[in-house]
Each structure stands twice: as C-alpha cells, then as structure tokens.
Design an enzyme around this catalytic site. Structure first.
Site, short mmCIF file in Angstrom:
data_model
loop_
_atom_site.label_atom_id
_atom_site.label_comp_id
_atom_site.label_asym_id
_atom_site.label_seq_id
_atom_site.Cartn_x
_atom_site.Cartn_y
_atom_site.Cartn_z
CB CYS A 266 -23.93 -28.69 37.21
SG CYS A 266 -23.07 -29.64 38.46
P1 NAD Z 1 -14.76 -31.73 41.91
O1 NAD Z 1 -13.84 -31.27 40.84
O2 NAD Z 1 -15.13 -30.84 43.03
O3 NAD Z 1 -14.16 -33.06 42.57
C1 NAD Z 1 -13.62 -34.11 41.84
C2 NAD Z 1 -12.58 -34.81 42.72
O4 NAD Z 1 -12.12 -35.96 42.03
C3 NAD Z 1 -11.35 -33.97 43.01
O5 NAD Z 1 -11.10 -33.98 44.39
C4 NAD Z 1 -10.23 -34.67 42.23
O6 NAD Z 1 -8.96 -34.56 42.86
C5 NAD Z 1 -10.72 -36.10 42.24
N1 NAD Z 1 -10.18 -36.95 41.18
C6 NAD Z 1 -9.95 -36.64 39.89
N2 NAD Z 1 -9.50 -37.73 39.23
C7 NAD Z 1 -9.48 -38.73 40.12
C8 NAD Z 1 -9.16 -40.11 40.05
N3 NAD Z 1 -8.78 -40.69 38.91
N4 NAD Z 1 -9.25 -40.87 41.17
C9 NAD Z 1 -9.64 -40.31 42.34
N5 NAD Z 1 -9.96 -39.01 42.47
C10 NAD Z 1 -9.90 -38.25 41.37
O7 NAD Z 1 -16.06 -32.24 41.15
P2 NAD Z 1 -17.57 -32.20 41.68
O8 NAD Z 1 -18.12 -30.82 41.58
O9 NAD Z 1 -17.66 -32.95 42.96
O10 NAD Z 1 -18.30 -33.03 40.53
C11 NAD Z 1 -18.10 -34.42 40.39
C12 NAD Z 1 -19.10 -34.95 39.38
O11 NAD Z 1 -20.44 -34.77 39.88
C13 NAD Z 1 -19.09 -34.26 38.02
O12 NAD Z 1 -19.42 -35.19 37.04
C14 NAD Z 1 -20.19 -33.24 38.14
O13 NAD Z 1 -20.74 -32.89 36.89
C15 NAD Z 1 -21.21 -33.99 38.98
N6 NAD Z 1 -22.11 -33.15 39.75
C16 NAD Z 1 -21.63 -32.04 40.39
C17 NAD Z 1 -22.50 -31.26 41.13
C18 NAD Z 1 -22.03 -29.99 41.80
O14 NAD Z 1 -22.87 -29.18 42.17
N7 NAD Z 1 -20.73 -29.79 42.00
C19 NAD Z 1 -23.86 -31.62 41.24
C20 NAD Z 1 -24.30 -32.78 40.62
C21 NAD Z 1 -23.41 -33.53 39.88
#
Ligand code: NAD
Length: 430
Positions: A266
């Site tokens: 992030c």
């Molecule tokens: P991640 O990469 O762990 O998970 C994303 C998921 O989305 C994956 O399982 C992927 O297969 C799936 N995906 C991708 N394209 C898709 C689609 N078109 N339809 C359905 N599924 C799809 O990501 P994350 O770490 O969970 O982060 C997600 C969002 O949240 C990002 O914008 C990130 O910046 C934000 N965020 C993350 C955190 C963190 O600590 N990881 C904290 C706050 C906010």
C-alpha cells in the site's frame, strides 16, 4: 444482507469473512479458480493472522460464505463491494485495469436485475476515479440509471496486514463516501454490528481520505528516518529521541520506528500514484510527498552501505537476510525492502541466504533463482559473513542467536546493548 465481494485478496477475503461472521450471506467473486476452490474448502489462500480460524468457524454455517468465479451470482445479492487490486504502472501511476474489468462485468450482470443494487468500492483508487471511471462503466454496461437503479459509494479499507481480521471487527473508523443518501444508508447497514465512528461524506472526499491517510503514515516513517540519520551522525539514539517526543500528545509515538523504511502493498504504491496523479493530472507537483519517497528509497540501501563498511567488497561474501515479508505476521512481499536489498546484494556478487517463516514462496516468485532459502534462522546465519535483519519477526528477537556474528539490524529487532555484548552489532540508523 446478501453481499457479493469482488476480489478475494487480503482486503476482499477478510471483508467477506468478517461480514459473514456478522451474519450476512456473502459470496466472493474472483477470477482465480485456485483461490475460489481454496476458499470453498474453508482454507485461506493467503497468510493472515486469524483468517484460517475465522474461515473454519464459518464452515458449519450454511450460506454464510462461499466463493465463485461467476459474476452472475451478484444478481442474488443486494450490493457488491469491489476489492480488486490497484497495482502501480511502471511510471508510478495507478493501474485501474482490474477495477475497470470489475465495473464492466458488474454492469453487464446488472442489465438483467430489476431492483436497486449498490456498488461500493473498497479498493484504493485515485480521487475522481468513481466519478470518471466506475460510474460511466456501470452506466454503459448495465444500460441503467446510476443513482436510481444503481447506487454508488466509496468505502475505503484501512486494514494493516497481519492485524487485518482484528481491524475488521474493531476499525478506527468507517468512511462512507456516498453518491446520495440511499446509497450511504444501505452501506451503513452493512456495518451496523461494528462499533466504530462512521463518517459520511461525498465520494471524492472519501477517496482522498484514504490517500491522505497513507501519505501521512509514510511521511511519519520518512520523517523519523531522516531524524535518525542525523542522530546517528551525532551519536544520539533516535529511539530515546522518540521517547522524548512521545510525551507531546500532538506527536505521540505511533509509526515512528526508525529503520530501513516502509514497504508493502500500500504505502509505496499509493504514494507513487498520488504523486503521479497530483503532478500530471491535478497540476500540483507534491514536493513533500516526492521527498518522502526519495528518503525511503535511500534508507533501504543504507543496510548495504554498512555491510560494505564492515566487509569491504561484497563479491562472494555470504550474507544472511532475515525476513522477506515487508513486515512480520504476513507473507506479503510486495514492495518489501528485503526484495530490493537482496536484488542489490546479488548485483554486487554476494551469496544470499534468506529466511522468513511465512514469505519464502512469495519471495521465490519475484526474486532471481540464485537466492538460497533456508529453513531456520540458525541455518541462514550458520556460515554467513554478515547477518541483515530486515523484518522484525518475533523469532529473530533473541540476541543469543547471533553469538560472534556481524549483525546489521534494520528494524531495531534487538536490544543494542544486549546485542553488543554477544556480537558485532550495528543499527541501520542508530
Ligand atoms: P490482492 O492482490 O491481494 O487481491 C486482489 C484479488 O482480486 C485477487 O484475488 C485477484 O485474483 C482478484 N481480481 C483481480 N481482478 C479481478 C476481477 N476483474 N474480478 C474479480 N476478481 C479479480 O489485493 P489486496 O491487497 O486485497 O488489495 C485490494 C485493494 O485494496 C487495492 O486497491 C489495495 O490498494 C487496497 N488496500 C489493500 C490493503 C492491504 O493491506 N493489502 C489495505 C488497504 C487497502
């Protein structure tokens, strides 16, 4: 309520499992078959403290949580939460490919829904994205009227990896960016069982709150690292300075741990995306935030400079790197300082022996094959010329492990006084 969560990663899966635990009926939609199958066996595809237990506690509740690759399943739900990834492009700008795809596919399915459906995004997106990208895609592919048939909201996620499950049930705040009252009311209903302050505002403000929050946290880290670098020149311990600072209630002591800098999925990517959008789209070059990134980039390399001061040329030297994840209690290596440090060590010809209790497989996928992955701290440091502590896992925090070694601590994992009694110890900025 019936809820569809789009994207079952760190944010989506924790959100989905937490909502199911609170009594909602949740379906996760993900494009990754393996991930979907794993979740359907009540096993977490990611390492996150407490998530496996939470999933297995849901196994016996029929209809609580399941996963699918079929977007049409959102038809049976009242609302969809978009939680897909928003990675960086190579120029630092945000890559909205997954968000666009999700919005388009939700729109296509909503073409055949009769009632109202709320689409709320939890992914981190540059301010203006819901207005300029998500709403037009939903309108185009559904053929429906946004505001009347489709509600829209933005609901940022603030979880910290490693504490995500706990943070879901007791967050510091819930931010609801609403297109209109109806959308905001429905989203507020989703979180009615969670005791936390709720702040309702417009969508672009909510999008900005998420970036401002991460930019502030990153600024604190680079600030204290800069102070630490000055302290080190003076022979002053920055951790004592922070102790003195912390009595001022306006400053406190949180996020002021000097070391080799921030990483993770992030802070680096969100800061890069905000600087890029601000400079290239909004017309403000954001010099302070650029400096935060510059200080952070230089900080990770200090650990290598110190190793060179101790060992001379690193070519052929055996370096133990303890920790691959960007912080303890997660297996996430995205933008982890360890990955950058190891790449530079390899460029310099060092032989890298790495150990991490959880993140080895993820690191293997992003690092060149020459790294030797070890199965314990002892195994990694055994015949090493120097030990770099890059992530402060609890099992690294025992000074006695390092008898007679050269140790460079990037995270204040060890007590300097105790460590100096048993090894050649140097902190990265203390
Ligand atoms: P991640 O990469 O762990 O998970 C994303 C998921 O989305 C994956 O399982 C992927 O297969 C799936 N995906 C991708 N394209 C898709 C689609 N078109 N339809 C359905 N599924 C799809 O990501 P994350 O770490 O969970 O982060 C997600 C969002 O949240 C990002 O914008 C990130 O910046 C934000 N965020 C993350 C955190 C963190 O600590 N990881 C904290 C706050 C906010």
């Amino acid at each position: 309520m019936m809820i569809s969560v789009i994207g079952a990663g760190y944010v989506g899966l924790v959100t989905a499992a937490g909502l199911a635990r609170n009594g909602h009926s949740v379906v996760c939609i993900d494009v990754d078959d393996l991930r979907v199958n794993t979740i359907n066996q009540w096993v977490s595809p990611i390492y996150e403290a407490g998530l496996d237990d939470l999933l297995s506690s849901l196994a016996s509740r029929s209809g609580g949580l399941r996963a699918s690759t079929a977007y049409r399943e959102i038809l049976d739900t009242d609302l969809s939460l978009i939680c897909v990834g928003t990675p960086s492009n190579s120029n630092g700008s945000i890559n909205l490919g997954h968000v666009r795809d999700a919005a388009k596919r939700i729109g296509q399915v909503l073409r055949s829904k009769n009632g109202y459906h709320l689409v709320a995004t939890r992914s981190t997106i540059i301010p203006g994205t819901t207005r300029d990208v998500i709403i037009p895609l939903l309108a185009k592919y559904s053929g429906r009227t946004v505001g009347r048939d489709i509600g829209v909201a933005y609901n940022p996620e603030f979880l910290q990896e490693g504490k995500a499950v706990q943070a879901f049930f007791s967050p510091d705040r819930i931010i609801i960016g609403q297109l209109d009252k109806r959308a905001g009311d429905l989203l507020a209903e989703v979180y009615k069982d969670i005791a936390a302050p709720v702040f309702r505002t417009d969508i672009t403000t909510a999008e900005m709150i998420k970036y401002a929050s991460n930019a502030f946290l990153a600024t604190k880290v680079s600030f204290i690292n800069e102070i630490a670098n000055i302290c080190q020149k003076l022979g002053v311990d920055v951790y004592d300075v922070v102790k003195g600072l912390s009595f001022d209630y306006r400053i406190g002591d949180k996020f002021l741990s000097a070391g080799i800098g921030f990483g993770g999925s992030c802070l680096p990517k969100d800061l890069r995306a905000l600087v890029y959008a601000s400079s290239n789209k909004f017309g403000y070059p954001a010099p302070l935030l650029k400096a935060v990134l510059d200080v952070n980039a230089a900080q990770a390399l200090k650990i290598i400079e110190i190793a060179e001061q101790k060992l001379g040329n690193l070519d052929g030297k055996k370096i133990a790197v303890l920790g691959l994840a960007f912080k303890p209690n997660t297996d996430d290596v995205r933008d982890a300082p360890a990955i950058r440090v190891i790449r530079v060590l390899l460029e310099k010809g060092a032989v890298v022996k790495a150990y991490d209790p959880e993140a080895t497989e993820n690191a293997r996928n992003v690092l060149p094959g020459r790294v030797e992955y070890c199965t314990s701290v002892a195994n990694a440091i055994d015949d090493s010329d120097c030990v770099l502590i890059v992530t402060e896992w609890a099992e690294f925090r025992d000074e006695n492990l390092y008898q007679g070694k050269i140790v460079i601590d990037g995270r204040r994992a060890l007590d300097p006084q105790k460590a100096r009694a048993v090894c050649d110890y140097q902190g990265v900025c203390w």
